[in-house]
Design a protein around this motif. Structure first.
Motif: not given
Length: 215
Positions: A155-156, A163-166, A192-194, A199-200
């Motif tokens: 949901f980006d 950002e935190e929820t994404c 996405m950039q946050y 995630v990585l």
């Protein structure tokens, strides 16, 4: 706010068994995907961050954007990522005549094939908005397309999602074999950039590998 669940329910996967929702694996593999590019600066940023983590992904590209930004598209291919078709003009299948939809998809595929030297027997396709008519999916399957949906969606792009929820959407729901949706688009770039680097880092620390979708 959309009613689409963060993690696709098993019942939905069973209702549409001809679609690919996740990848069967016994190892810690995650399949990151990016829709709507190539987009100047944003796609290039994604490629840089993925490289930092030795991560490969799958980019579902819009044909029109390939035409406008061929050099960025070539960068995606050169980096070793998989390429998927996202139609020529980001068409919503439910609102588009099936013949028009298939022609639009084939047009995008011709652009993809111009730049790819190693073309698989199976072509990857993701319907924009995840919306596709049965007649459209039947035609694409007959043309050797694999219709790639998702297991987890970040949901980006949603302005109501922080950002935190994404980030949490992905970290809390993704597991072995999950196909995860991000967008390398202007609309989604903030979230996405946050989320992407975190995630990585998170899944790298857990021993995951990031792989492209291949058949």
């Amino acid at each position: 706010m959309t009613l689409t669940p963060i993690k696709t329910p098993l019942v939905a996967k069973k209702m549409f068994p001809n679609f690919v929702w996740d990848m069967a694996t016994d190892t810690k593999d995650l399949y990151l995907t990016f829709d709507d590019g190539p987009t100047p600066e944003i796609t290039e940023w994604v490629l840089k961050v993925l490289k930092e983590y030795n991560a490969l992904a799958t980019f579902f590209c819009i044909g029109k954007n390939i035409e406008e930004h061929p050099n960025i598209f070539k960068e995606i291919i050169t980096a070793g990522h998989a390429i998927g078709n996202h139609t020529q003009n980001h068409l919503k299948g439910w609102k588009t005549d099936s013949d028009v939809y298939i022609e639009n998809t084939i047009k995008a595929q011709s652009l993809i094939n111009l730049h790819q030297t190693n073309v698989s027997n199976f072509k990857l396709f993701r319907p924009p908005y995840g919306k596709i008519k049965p007649s459209q999916s039947k035609s694409l399957l007959a043309l050797n397309y694999k219709i790639i949906m998702w297991d987890v969606i970040s949901f980006d792009w949603d302005k109501e999602v922080s950002e935190e929820t994404c980030l949490n959407n992905v970290i809390s729901k993704a597991t072995k074999g999950s196909i995860v949706v991000f967008h390398d688009s202007i609309k989604a770039s903030k979230n996405m950039q946050y989320a992407l680097p975190k995630v990585l880092e998170h899944f790298s620390n857990l021993g995951y590998n990031f792989k492209p979708i291949t058949f």
